[in-house]
Structures are given as C-alpha cells and as structure tokens.
Motif scaffolding. Structure first.
Motif, PDB file in Angstrom:
ATOM      1  N   GLY A 151       0.789  -1.221   0.000  1.00 24.10           N
ATOM      2  CA  GLY A 151       0.000   0.000   0.000  1.00 24.10           C
ATOM      3  C   GLY A 151       0.820   1.270   0.000  1.00 24.10           C
ATOM      4  N   SER A 152       2.144   1.151  -0.185  1.00 30.84           N
ATOM      5  CA  SER A 152       3.043   2.311  -0.261  1.00 30.84           C
ATOM      6  C   SER A 152       3.079   3.129   1.024  1.00 30.84           C
ATOM      7  N   LEU A 153       2.803   2.501   2.159  1.00 32.05           N
ATOM      8  CA  LEU A 153       2.862   3.228   3.420  1.00 32.05           C
ATOM      9  C   LEU A 153       4.289   3.368   3.936  1.00 32.05           C
ATOM     10  N   LEU A 154       5.138   2.389   3.638  1.00 35.13           N
ATOM     11  CA  LEU A 154       6.518   2.418   4.119  1.00 35.13           C
ATOM     12  C   LEU A 154       7.446   3.055   3.102  1.00 35.13           C
ATOM     13  N   LEU A 155       7.198   2.788   1.854  1.00 35.13           N
ATOM     14  CA  LEU A 155       7.910   3.344   0.708  1.00 35.13           C
ATOM     15  C   LEU A 155       6.975   3.273  -0.487  1.00 35.13           C
ATOM     16  N   PRO A 156       7.152   4.124  -1.480  1.00 27.32           N
ATOM     17  CA  PRO A 156       6.367   3.943  -2.707  1.00 27.32           C
ATOM     18  C   PRO A 156       6.588   2.532  -3.263  1.00 27.32           C
ATOM     19  N   ILE A 157       5.520   1.836  -3.573  1.00 31.71           N
ATOM     20  CA  ILE A 157       5.632   0.450  -4.028  1.00 31.71           C
ATOM     21  C   ILE A 157       6.504   0.332  -5.271  1.00 31.71           C
ATOM     22  N   GLU A 158       6.503   1.356  -6.117  1.00 30.57           N
ATOM     23  CA  GLU A 158       7.325   1.295  -7.327  1.00 30.57           C
ATOM     24  C   GLU A 158       8.811   1.303  -6.981  1.00 30.57           C
ATOM     25  N   LYS A 159       9.188   1.963  -5.889  1.00 29.34           N
ATOM     26  CA  LYS A 159      10.587   1.948  -5.460  1.00 29.34           C
ATOM     27  C   LYS A 159      10.985   0.534  -5.031  1.00 29.34           C
ATOM     28  N   ILE A 160      10.071  -0.161  -4.364  1.00 30.39           N
ATOM     29  CA  ILE A 160      10.351  -1.529  -3.942  1.00 30.39           C
ATOM     30  C   ILE A 160      10.442  -2.449  -5.151  1.00 30.39           C
ATOM     31  N   LYS A 161       9.528  -2.287  -6.094  1.00 27.99           N
ATOM     32  CA  LYS A 161       9.558  -3.132  -7.291  1.00 27.99           C
ATOM     33  C   LYS A 161      10.856  -2.949  -8.079  1.00 27.99           C
ATOM     34  N   LYS A 162      11.376  -1.720  -8.084  1.00 31.90           N
ATOM     35  CA  LYS A 162      12.626  -1.472  -8.811  1.00 31.90           C
ATOM     36  C   LYS A 162      13.820  -2.134  -8.141  1.00 31.90           C
ATOM     37  N   ALA A 163      13.682  -2.486  -6.864  1.00 36.71           N
ATOM     38  CA  ALA A 163      14.768  -3.141  -6.133  1.00 36.71           C
ATOM     39  C   ALA A 163      14.736  -4.650  -6.289  1.00 36.71           C
ATOM     40  N   LEU A 164      13.790  -5.183  -7.053  1.00 34.95           N
ATOM     41  CA  LEU A 164      13.672  -6.630  -7.218  1.00 34.95           C
ATOM     42  C   LEU A 164      14.607  -7.195  -8.290  1.00 34.95           C
ATOM     43  N   PRO A 165      14.619  -6.678  -9.515  1.00 30.62           N
ATOM     44  CA  PRO A 165      15.498  -7.237 -10.542  1.00 30.62           C
ATOM     45  C   PRO A 165      16.931  -6.750 -10.387  1.00 30.62           C
ATOM     46  N   GLY A 166      17.864  -7.446 -11.007  1.00 33.03           N
ATOM     47  CA  GLY A 166      19.250  -6.994 -11.009  1.00 33.03           C
ATOM     48  C   GLY A 166      20.252  -7.993 -10.475  1.00 33.03           C
ATOM     49  N   ASP A 167      19.781  -9.030  -9.780  1.00 36.62           N
ATOM     50  CA  ASP A 167      20.707 -10.023  -9.244  1.00 36.62           C
ATOM     51  C   ASP A 167      21.339 -10.830 -10.375  1.00 36.62           C
TER      52      ASP A 167
ATOM     53  N   ALA B  11      15.183 -11.780  -5.562  1.00 36.08           N
ATOM     54  CA  ALA B  11      15.160 -10.320  -5.523  1.00 36.08           C
ATOM     55  C   ALA B  11      16.554  -9.789  -5.248  1.00 36.08           C
ATOM     56  N   TYR B  12      16.926  -8.704  -5.916  1.00 41.05           N
ATOM     57  CA  TYR B  12      18.257  -8.121  -5.750  1.00 41.05           C
ATOM     58  C   TYR B  12      18.451  -7.633  -4.317  1.00 41.05           C
ATOM     59  N   PHE B  13      17.542  -6.796  -3.828  1.00 38.42           N
ATOM     60  CA  PHE B  13      17.512  -6.472  -2.411  1.00 38.42           C
ATOM     61  C   PHE B  13      16.796  -7.614  -1.689  1.00 38.42           C
ATOM     62  N   ASP B  14      16.784  -7.566  -0.368  1.00 36.13           N
ATOM     63  CA  ASP B  14      16.381  -8.742   0.414  1.00 36.13           C
ATOM     64  C   ASP B  14      14.872  -8.889   0.549  1.00 36.13           C
ATOM     65  N   PHE B  15      14.186  -9.186  -0.569  1.00 34.23           N
ATOM     66  CA  PHE B  15      12.746  -9.373  -0.558  1.00 34.23           C
ATOM     67  C   PHE B  15      12.329 -10.773  -1.019  1.00 34.23           C
ATOM     68  N   GLY B  16      13.206 -11.740  -0.947  1.00 41.36           N
ATOM     69  CA  GLY B  16      12.843 -13.100  -1.316  1.00 41.36           C
ATOM     70  C   GLY B  16      12.888 -13.335  -2.810  1.00 41.36           C
ATOM     71  N   ARG B  17      11.779 -13.839  -3.366  1.00 42.05           N
ATOM     72  CA  ARG B  17      11.689 -14.163  -4.792  1.00 42.05           C
ATOM     73  C   ARG B  17      10.547 -13.380  -5.429  1.00 42.05           C
ATOM     74  N   PHE B  18      10.672 -13.154  -6.723  1.00 40.12           N
ATOM     75  CA  PHE B  18       9.595 -12.461  -7.442  1.00 40.12           C
ATOM     76  C   PHE B  18       9.432 -13.097  -8.813  1.00 40.12           C
ATOM     77  N   TYR B  19       8.223 -12.969  -9.359  1.00 41.10           N
ATOM     78  CA  TYR B  19       7.911 -13.568 -10.659  1.00 41.10           C
ATOM     79  C   TYR B  19       7.128 -12.570 -11.492  1.00 41.10           C
ATOM     80  N   ASN B  20       7.613 -12.322 -12.715  1.00 45.63           N
ATOM     81  CA  ASN B  20       6.972 -11.389 -13.635  1.00 45.63           C
ATOM     82  C   ASN B  20       6.277 -12.126 -14.764  1.00 45.63           C
ATOM     83  N   ASP B  21       5.308 -11.471 -15.394  1.00 48.63           N
ATOM     84  CA  ASP B  21       4.705 -12.034 -16.597  1.00 48.63           C
ATOM     85  C   ASP B  21       5.570 -11.667 -17.802  1.00 48.63           C
ATOM     86  N   LYS B  22       5.143 -12.066 -18.981  1.00 49.46           N
ATOM     87  CA  LYS B  22       5.946 -11.850 -20.182  1.00 49.46           C
ATOM     88  C   LYS B  22       6.098 -10.383 -20.540  1.00 49.46           C
TER      89      LYS B  22
END
Length: 341
Positions: free
Chosen positions: A244-260, A269-280
């Motif tokens: 809900g973007s209460l702690l940080l804008p959700i888009e900032k968190i999503k940008k921290a997922l790819p890159g590993d 996830a590149y930062f410490d958020f576990g695993r993530f899965y995107n669609d095509k």
C-alpha cells in the motif's frame, strides 16, 4: 507533510484492508485441512483477499507440553522474512537523503577493519559483501556478532560474488543506528511497526528478557536487526503496508527486485525481498519470501494479479507442509499456474 500523509493513509486504508470478513470460512478450512492431513502441522494460516482478511485459523499448541492453544497474540520467528525490515529501513533512509547505496560502510562504522572501506551499503543489502555466515550459538547477542564481523576475512572481493549471511543484516541495523542516533528497534517501531499498525511484534535485543508469548521451537538469540518475533496478523499488516506504499512507494520496492546476477537464481530479488515472478510483459505477478529458525517456518506469499496474500507460520519443523498449504490455496484462490514456481 509526511506525517499527515501517513495519518490519512492509516485512517482510510487500514480499516478497509484489515476488516475481517470471515475468520474461519469453511471453503478455506477444507482446503487447509486437506493439505495438512497427517502432517502434524502446528501453526497459523492467514489469508487476505481483495483487501479483507477472509481466513485466520490457529492450529495446535504454543508450548512443548501441548497445554496452551495458539492464539492471535502468540509470536513466531519469521526467520529470513525478517530481513525485509532492515532492508526497508535502509531504503527509507536513502529515500530521505540521509545515505546512499554507494556509500562505503566505513563512513558509518569507522572502527571496523580496513576491508569495510570496500564494502558499500548496496553490498550489505544484496549479500555481495563477502562476509561469511554467522557462527550461531544459543543466546548469541549483538556484541558476539559484532566480534565475529570484526574478526572476519572476506570470502571474496565485495561485489564479485554472492554469499547469503546474517552478518549483512546486522550491519544494516548498525548503519541505521549511526545515521539516526537511535537504536534500531526504536527506528523500526516508529517507521515500520507504528506505520503498519503492528502492535504485538518486537525485535529481541536482550537474551534475558524473552517474551512468554513466543511459540516454542525457535533458536533463542538476541541479535540487533535479526532476532524478530511477530504475530501472523502483524506480518500481514507489514505486507499490506508494503503493497500500500505506506513504508515506501511500491514502485521503489519493485525497482529493487530485478538486477541479481551473482546468486545463480534468476528470480531472487536483488535487495532482500525473497523471490519475485513477472509475466511476459515484465509486470509483477507475485512475490514470496520464506524463512526458518530452526523449527519455526514462515511463508509470505502475495499475488498481485489476483490480489491476495497468504501468511503461513508454523513451529513443527516441517517446512514442506507450508508449501503444501500454499500450493493448495493458490489453486483455490485462482492462481495462474502458467507461472513457473
């Protein structure tokens, strides 16, 4: 302005998200019962769908003598899922302009060995610092772990490889303390717990002051930023605040997922958020984090397409049961099974 924004969000958002529609809906109960049959499951199953808690069931006992039933107030250790809290804390300070991912940790921890000059904030967020694993022992505390860090030799040049280590997590907590001039637990309470509405959870920093509400089966420690105890409902509140973007804008968190590129796991996830899965198309389908300590196990699973969150916490030492429950609920909740897990 920030405080006013958070107040408005909490007034408008939380009553909607945490309203209880049905704590023990029979359809979910039957699915869970089928998944845990003959497994000895001891824990809690919590489901939020379309912004409402639709199922919340505690199964089993909180004590070794099996005399006290698990209640909504009982605490579990989320294990590695708790790493998200120090991750968010560092990201919040970056968002506030109080530090940078490129900063050397030596700027904040000047009494650390010379290798600290080559380790950045980003390295400790991504487990690419080269620090070894913690040498665990019962009732290990923060001072013990700091000694381990100071006596450590890096396993590789920072940024050149990947090694998952809780030493990185305590470094995050120490950096937060240096930047803010306050204890990490106080910072987390003000900027995470209070904002998310988490009222029953805490960081354990004193090995002699253990909560009587902890469910048996954890490994007792008191390590700053690492030893966390939460109720399943509070963990859901944390997840709700993330989304809900209460702690940080959700888009900032999503940008921290790819890159590993170093762990060998393309969905980590590149930062410490576990695993993530995107669609095509590159849009996030779901993210998930699991953790253990050692008989306490947790899965936090959020589906963005179908708008639900599953929180599973147990103390029976059988992590595979949580995956059985998760898989059964994903099917029941309409999970798109074309996404490989």
């Amino acid at each position: 302005m920030r405080q006013m924004f958070l107040l408005i969000c909490m007034i408008v958002f939380f009553p909607m998200v945490l309203a209880v529609e049905s704590e023990k809906d029979s359809q979910y109960h039957d699915v869970v019962e089928g998944a845990i049959a003959n497994t000895g499951f001891n824990g809690t199953v919590l489901i939020s769908k379309d912004g409402r808690v639709v199922f919340h069931e505690n199964i089993g006992f909180s004590d070794d003598d099996r005399k006290t039933l698990i209640s909504n107030k009982h605490l579990f250790c989320p294990g590695s899922v708790g790493k998200e809290f120090t991750t968010i804390s560092i990201m919040q300070l970056v968002e506030q302009g109080k530090l940078s991912y490129e900063d050397s940790i030596a700027e904040y921890l000047p009494d650390f060995p010379s290798w600290a000059r080559n380790v950045t904030v980003e390295h400790v967020l991504t487990h690419t610092s080269g620090l070894p694993k913690v040498k665990w022992e019962k009732y290990i505390d923060t001072s013990d772990v700091i000694k381990q860090i100071k006596n450590s030799t890096l396993a590789f040049e920072p940024g050149n490889n990947y090694l998952y280590s809780n030493l990185n997590v305590i470094l995050r907590a120490l950096i937060v303390e240096k930047v803010t001039g306050d204890t990490y637990s106080s910072f987390a309470k003000e900027f995470i717990f209070d904002v998310a509405g988490m009222t029953d959870s805490y960081f354990q920093v004193d090995a002699n002051n253990l909560s009587k509400l902890k469910v048996t089966g954890d490994y007792p420690t008191a390590v700053n930023g690492v030893t966390l105890y939460v109720t399943p409902l509070d963990l859901l509140k944390f997840e709700t605040a993330l989304r809900g973007s209460l702690l940080l804008p959700i888009e900032k968190i999503k940008k921290a997922l790819p890159g590993d590129k170093l762990s060998g796991k393309p969905n980590r996830a590149y930062f410490d958020f576990g695993r993530f899965y995107n669609d095509k198309h590159g849009s996030i389908v779901y993210w998930e984090h699991d953790g253990s300590n050692p008989s306490h196990h947790t899965i936090k699973h959020s589906d963005f397409e179908n708008n639900y969150t599953i929180i599973l916490m147990s103390s029976d030492g059988n992590k595979s049961t949580l995956y059985k429950i998760r898989d059964a609920l994903k099917i029941h909740l309409g999970k798109n099974n074309s996404v490989e897990t």
